[in-house]
Design a protein around this motif. Sequence first.
Motif, PDB file in Angstrom:
ATOM      1  N   HIS A  69       0.860  -1.188   0.000  1.00  0.00           N
ATOM      2  CA  HIS A  69       0.000   0.000   0.000  1.00  0.00           C
ATOM      3  C   HIS A  69       0.897   1.238   0.000  1.00  0.00           C
ATOM      4  O   HIS A  69       1.667   1.450   0.938  1.00  0.00           O
ATOM      5  N   ASP A  70       0.816   2.060  -1.060  1.00  0.00           N
ATOM      6  CA  ASP A  70       1.606   3.292  -1.105  1.00  0.00           C
ATOM      7  C   ASP A  70       0.895   4.367  -0.286  1.00  0.00           C
ATOM      8  O   ASP A  70      -0.049   5.012  -0.760  1.00  0.00           O
ATOM      9  N   ALA A  71       1.351   4.556   0.936  1.00  0.00           N
ATOM     10  CA  ALA A  71       0.720   5.541   1.826  1.00  0.00           C
ATOM     11  C   ALA A  71       0.868   6.943   1.224  1.00  0.00           C
ATOM     12  O   ALA A  71       1.931   7.322   0.744  1.00  0.00           O
ATOM     13  N   CYS A  72      -0.231   7.704   1.252  1.00  0.00           N
ATOM     14  CA  CYS A  72      -0.323   8.971   0.501  1.00  0.00           C
ATOM     15  C   CYS A  72       0.794   9.973   0.806  1.00  0.00           C
ATOM     16  O   CYS A  72       1.407  10.521  -0.100  1.00  0.00           O
ATOM     17  N   HIS A  73       1.005  10.263   2.091  1.00  0.00           N
ATOM     18  CA  HIS A  73       1.954  11.338   2.410  1.00  0.00           C
ATOM     19  C   HIS A  73       3.383  10.950   2.048  1.00  0.00           C
ATOM     20  O   HIS A  73       4.144  11.773   1.554  1.00  0.00           O
ATOM     21  N   GLY A  74       3.722   9.697   2.268  1.00  0.00           N
ATOM     22  CA  GLY A  74       5.033   9.230   1.855  1.00  0.00           C
ATOM     23  C   GLY A  74       5.176   9.318   0.347  1.00  0.00           C
ATOM     24  O   GLY A  74       6.167   9.829  -0.189  1.00  0.00           O
ATOM     25  N   LEU A  75       4.144   8.842  -0.343  1.00  0.00           N
ATOM     26  CA  LEU A  75       4.174   8.793  -1.803  1.00  0.00           C
ATOM     27  C   LEU A  75       4.202  10.190  -2.418  1.00  0.00           C
ATOM     28  O   LEU A  75       5.064  10.505  -3.238  1.00  0.00           O
ATOM     29  N   ARG A  76       3.259  11.038  -2.037  1.00  0.00           N
ATOM     30  CA  ARG A  76       3.072  12.295  -2.761  1.00  0.00           C
ATOM     31  C   ARG A  76       3.813  13.483  -2.160  1.00  0.00           C
ATOM     32  O   ARG A  76       4.086  14.453  -2.840  1.00  0.00           O
ATOM     33  N   GLU A  77       4.106  13.428  -0.846  1.00  0.00           N
ATOM     34  CA  GLU A  77       4.826  14.563  -0.263  1.00  0.00           C
ATOM     35  C   GLU A  77       6.320  14.279  -0.135  1.00  0.00           C
ATOM     36  O   GLU A  77       7.125  15.199  -0.157  1.00  0.00           O
ATOM     37  N   LEU A  78       6.686  12.992   0.014  1.00  0.00           N
ATOM     38  CA  LEU A  78       8.105  12.665   0.166  1.00  0.00           C
ATOM     39  C   LEU A  78       8.666  11.925  -1.042  1.00  0.00           C
ATOM     40  O   LEU A  78       9.862  11.696  -1.127  1.00  0.00           O
ATOM     41  N   GLY A  79       7.805  11.513  -1.962  1.00  0.00           N
ATOM     42  CA  GLY A  79       8.280  10.808  -3.151  1.00  0.00           C
ATOM     43  C   GLY A  79       8.776   9.398  -2.867  1.00  0.00           C
ATOM     44  O   GLY A  79       9.645   8.881  -3.569  1.00  0.00           O
ATOM     45  N   VAL A  80       8.239   8.769  -1.819  1.00  0.00           N
ATOM     46  CA  VAL A  80       8.640   7.397  -1.484  1.00  0.00           C
ATOM     47  C   VAL A  80       7.804   6.419  -2.302  1.00  0.00           C
ATOM     48  O   VAL A  80       6.619   6.244  -2.046  1.00  0.00           O
ATOM     49  N   ARG A  81       8.423   5.822  -3.311  1.00  0.00           N
ATOM     50  CA  ARG A  81       7.715   4.834  -4.120  1.00  0.00           C
ATOM     51  C   ARG A  81       8.615   3.617  -4.355  1.00  0.00           C
ATOM     52  O   ARG A  81       8.234   2.493  -4.087  1.00  0.00           O
ATOM     53  N   ASP A  82       9.828   3.873  -4.814  1.00  0.00           N
ATOM     54  CA  ASP A  82      10.740   2.772  -5.168  1.00  0.00           C
ATOM     55  C   ASP A  82      11.453   2.180  -3.951  1.00  0.00           C
ATOM     56  O   ASP A  82      11.779   0.997  -3.940  1.00  0.00           O
ATOM     57  N   GLU A  83      11.712   3.018  -2.939  1.00  0.00           N
ATOM     58  CA  GLU A  83      12.558   2.587  -1.819  1.00  0.00           C
ATOM     59  C   GLU A  83      12.018   1.344  -1.103  1.00  0.00           C
ATOM     60  O   GLU A  83      12.768   0.377  -0.906  1.00  0.00           O
ATOM     61  N   PRO A  84      10.735   1.338  -0.719  1.00  0.00           N
ATOM     62  CA  PRO A  84      10.243   0.125  -0.049  1.00  0.00           C
ATOM     63  C   PRO A  84      10.310  -1.095  -0.968  1.00  0.00           C
ATOM     64  O   PRO A  84      10.625  -2.201  -0.513  1.00  0.00           O
ATOM     65  N   ARG A  85      10.058  -0.885  -2.238  1.00  0.00           N
ATOM     66  CA  ARG A  85      10.077  -2.007  -3.193  1.00  0.00           C
ATOM     67  C   ARG A  85      11.487  -2.555  -3.354  1.00  0.00           C
ATOM     68  O   ARG A  85      11.690  -3.770  -3.461  1.00  0.00           O
ATOM     69  N   THR A  86      12.463  -1.653  -3.368  1.00  0.00           N
ATOM     70  CA  THR A  86      13.856  -2.085  -3.443  1.00  0.00           C
ATOM     71  C   THR A  86      14.202  -2.964  -2.243  1.00  0.00           C
ATOM     72  O   THR A  86      14.834  -4.018  -2.376  1.00  0.00           O
ATOM     73  N   LEU A  87      13.771  -2.526  -1.071  1.00  0.00           N
ATOM     74  CA  LEU A  87      14.063  -3.278   0.149  1.00  0.00           C
ATOM     75  C   LEU A  87      13.332  -4.626   0.160  1.00  0.00           C
ATOM     76  O   LEU A  87      13.892  -5.649   0.548  1.00  0.00           O
ATOM     77  N   LEU A  88      12.064  -4.610  -0.286  1.00  0.00           N
ATOM     78  CA  LEU A  88      11.282  -5.852  -0.293  1.00  0.00           C
ATOM     79  C   LEU A  88      11.843  -6.855  -1.289  1.00  0.00           C
ATOM     80  O   LEU A  88      11.792  -8.071  -1.065  1.00  0.00           O
ATOM     81  N   ALA A  89      12.388  -6.337  -2.397  1.00  0.00           N
ATOM     82  CA  ALA A  89      12.926  -7.223  -3.434  1.00  0.00           C
ATOM     83  C   ALA A  89      14.079  -8.061  -2.898  1.00  0.00           C
ATOM     84  O   ALA A  89      14.346  -9.161  -3.390  1.00  0.00           O
ATOM     85  N   ALA A  90      14.771  -7.532  -1.873  1.00  0.00           N
ATOM     86  CA  ALA A  90      15.928  -8.253  -1.320  1.00  0.00           C
ATOM     87  C   ALA A  90      15.531  -9.239  -0.229  1.00  0.00           C
ATOM     88  O   ALA A  90      16.380  -9.963   0.303  1.00  0.00           O
ATOM     89  N   VAL A  91      14.253  -9.247   0.158  1.00  0.00           N
ATOM     90  CA  VAL A  91      13.814 -10.156   1.229  1.00  0.00           C
ATOM     91  C   VAL A  91      13.603 -11.561   0.658  1.00  0.00           C
ATOM     92  O   VAL A  91      12.807 -11.738  -0.263  1.00  0.00           O
ATOM     93  N   GLN A  92      14.311 -12.535   1.210  1.00  0.00           N
ATOM     94  CA  GLN A  92      14.189 -13.910   0.705  1.00  0.00           C
ATOM     95  C   GLN A  92      12.811 -14.476   1.003  1.00  0.00           C
ATOM     96  O   GLN A  92      12.265 -14.266   2.089  1.00  0.00           O
ATOM     97  N   GLY A  93      12.278 -15.185   0.056  1.00  0.00           N
ATOM     98  CA  GLY A  93      11.001 -15.862   0.256  1.00  0.00           C
ATOM     99  C   GLY A  93       9.792 -14.971   0.034  1.00  0.00           C
ATOM    100  O   GLY A  93       8.664 -15.433   0.038  1.00  0.00           O
ATOM    101  N   LEU A  94      10.034 -13.686  -0.142  1.00  0.00           N
ATOM    102  CA  LEU A  94       8.916 -12.745  -0.277  1.00  0.00           C
ATOM    103  C   LEU A  94       8.551 -12.547  -1.748  1.00  0.00           C
ATOM    104  O   LEU A  94       9.406 -12.337  -2.597  1.00  0.00           O
ATOM    105  N   GLU A  95       7.264 -12.636  -2.012  1.00  0.00           N
ATOM    106  CA  GLU A  95       6.784 -12.331  -3.363  1.00  0.00           C
ATOM    107  C   GLU A  95       5.933 -11.060  -3.289  1.00  0.00           C
ATOM    108  O   GLU A  95       4.933 -11.006  -2.589  1.00  0.00           O
ATOM    109  N   LEU A  96       6.383 -10.022  -3.991  1.00  0.00           N
ATOM    110  CA  LEU A  96       5.654  -8.764  -3.966  1.00  0.00           C
ATOM    111  C   LEU A  96       4.552  -8.782  -5.035  1.00  0.00           C
ATOM    112  O   LEU A  96       4.813  -9.062  -6.202  1.00  0.00           O
TER     113      LEU A  96
END
Lengths: 245, 478
Positions: free
Chosen positions: A141-168
């Motif tokens: 879930h892209d939380a609004c304030h992080g997404l639109r006021e801080l531009g946080v979109r790729d960072e969590p996905r980058t971190l999740l991509a490195a988690v073993q066993g996790l399918e995003l």
Amino acid sequence: MPAPRPSRDVALFATCLGDQLFPGVVEATVTVLERAGCAVRFDPRQTCCGQPAFNSGYWREARQVARHFLDVFERADAVVAPSGSCVAMLHRFPQLFADEPDVAARAAALAHKTFELSSFLVRELGVTDLGARFDARVGWHDACHGLRELGVRDEPRTLLAAVQGLELVELRTRESCCGFGGTFSVKLPEVSTAMLDHKLDEVMEAPIDVLAAIDGSCLMQLHGRLERRGARVRTMHLAEVLASR
Amino acid sequence: MSGHSHRTPDGFAAQAREALGDRTLTQAMRRVTDLFAERRAAALETVPDWQELRQQARAIKLHTLARLDHYLAQFAGAAAKNGAIVHWAEDAAAACRIVGELAQVHRATRLVKSKSMATEEIHLNAALAAAGTEPVETDLGEWIIQLAGEMPSHIIVPAIHKTRQQISELFVDKLGVAPSDEPTVLAAEARERLRQHFAEADMGISGVNFGVAETGTILVLENEGNARMTTTLPKVHVAVMGIEKVIPRFADLEVFLRLLPRSGTGQHLTSYQSLLTGPDVGVPGRAGQGPRELHLVLLDNGRANIAVDETMRETLACIRCGACLNACPVYQSVGGHAYGAVYPGPIGAILTPQLQGMHQAAALPFASSLCGACKDVCPVQIDIPSLLLELRKRAVEGEAPGAAPAKRAAFEALTWKLWAWFVRSPGRYRFAAAMARLGDKLPLVKRLLPPMRAWASSRALPRLAKRPFRAGHKDGGS
């Protein structure tokens, strides 16, 4: 394995919601930051950033609380919070203190060194792999304030991509507001719930075990309705996912 | 769903509940706003310099708004030189009076009108109807709304809330035609009737999308050709233009023409762009190509006050594309009528309290989760969330220093005072949290507190943690 040398001194802002409702999320935040090589300190004088009053139009009251926040944190090297919304509030301080340029300047300086967890890890530290393992299908879930006021979109996905066993699993409604909006959620509960259900209609059909986000407030809203609708999908904060091994 | 006349901006909460109870409406809103959002996204892909365009548009608008008197004078001068007759309308009543008098002077009884939000804002149709000369709306959506006796629920798609089925029923009821839910059949029926009105009309009324100061030209955008006919067939054309519609140069149109149709309907360009520079003054070779008289009614109606308010000024940069409505999860959920005002959605939530006064529209700035989707899609980058926050503050603290707050429940004010007193001190914060933990053990407390009750009406209540995070971190280290 010896601990890596601390690369950054971090002042942890637990957020009032994290402190009182989700201490597990804050613990996980500390764990993750320490694994990334940070020395984490928690100043017990901290309380809240003032956002609830600010968003409700009570700026005088918001300023009183924001001033306290400034006093507690402005000497820190870096402030990190497990929330996009609270960090975005820091960027609103200049608007809040528009009539007091000296305070606004102090606030702007503090905002500059205050970070949401995932963007601190990826942008500031350059850390993308925390050695986590989490066997689950995760919807984001892209939380609004992080997404639109801080531009946080790729960072969590980058971190999740490195988690073993996790399918995003990318959801169609990933950028749709959950309908929380602070007091909005209790002043206009029916509208808030209609927004929430629009999102959850997809979440409950999606092939996911966990719905995750960077903000406890969204997760509180999402979890509250998922439970009421009898869904099996769990909600988790990004920090909890990243701390899993 | 009629009986809309009782709706008010401050009735948002009840009106939103009413809308949410109408499944046909909520499903139609979701479907259409999703469709428009998709079309917009597809249209943007053909413009690699979209962000630069937005910045240019914003710069042009903010530049103009800061010198509005200068550009308005230039525009009025140029228009007059072209042979247009310029009228200044301070408020809605003045504008309606001017148009009504023009109809009288020209003995115009059969009026046609193309779609215009400014004329909706001043309730021109009602004013002219009182004089027995209600114009016929010629935009299909507006015509449907007029037949139904409703208000538009979207800035560019006035009948967005109506399904094909409902329109068919309306036509059967009002026009006595055979039932059909085939759009082409319905449109053909409308065309037949409207052509007749065009042929007979002795005055045409339109709005204005842009007024060019250097040439006195007005631009009217549309897709059905009805505005082209409204502004050219009758011998008199009256254009009502909000004073914020002025832009400095003809060349500036290029920026806005790339932004507006894409943002609004997802089109690269609207089907018609009518550039009107003065009436038909009998120039040899060009005679007979337009109305003999062109009247421009320049409407203030609260805009000048917004223009001098530096914090709120950018509200006037709006080019009425409707993208913020389509992107707004609140608007998507409840539709336009819930806002109880001519301008709904995010732009309406900031515009209505400023045009009508906070004393009757203070609920609207709060009708938002502050998600920011509106700001993202706005072609002129209006920072709607920040303006909503500013208006919330004004609603609570009073619009001007010393003015009485427009909306302040005494209990609510006291609650926030207490909240700030507890939260600005670590000791009191700890104490309040401890008390809340005691309260958390008493189910009755939760049932009695209104916010808790509102939350629990649809969501499981969160529990306070047994021990707060800080309980394990008294030493200041981790």
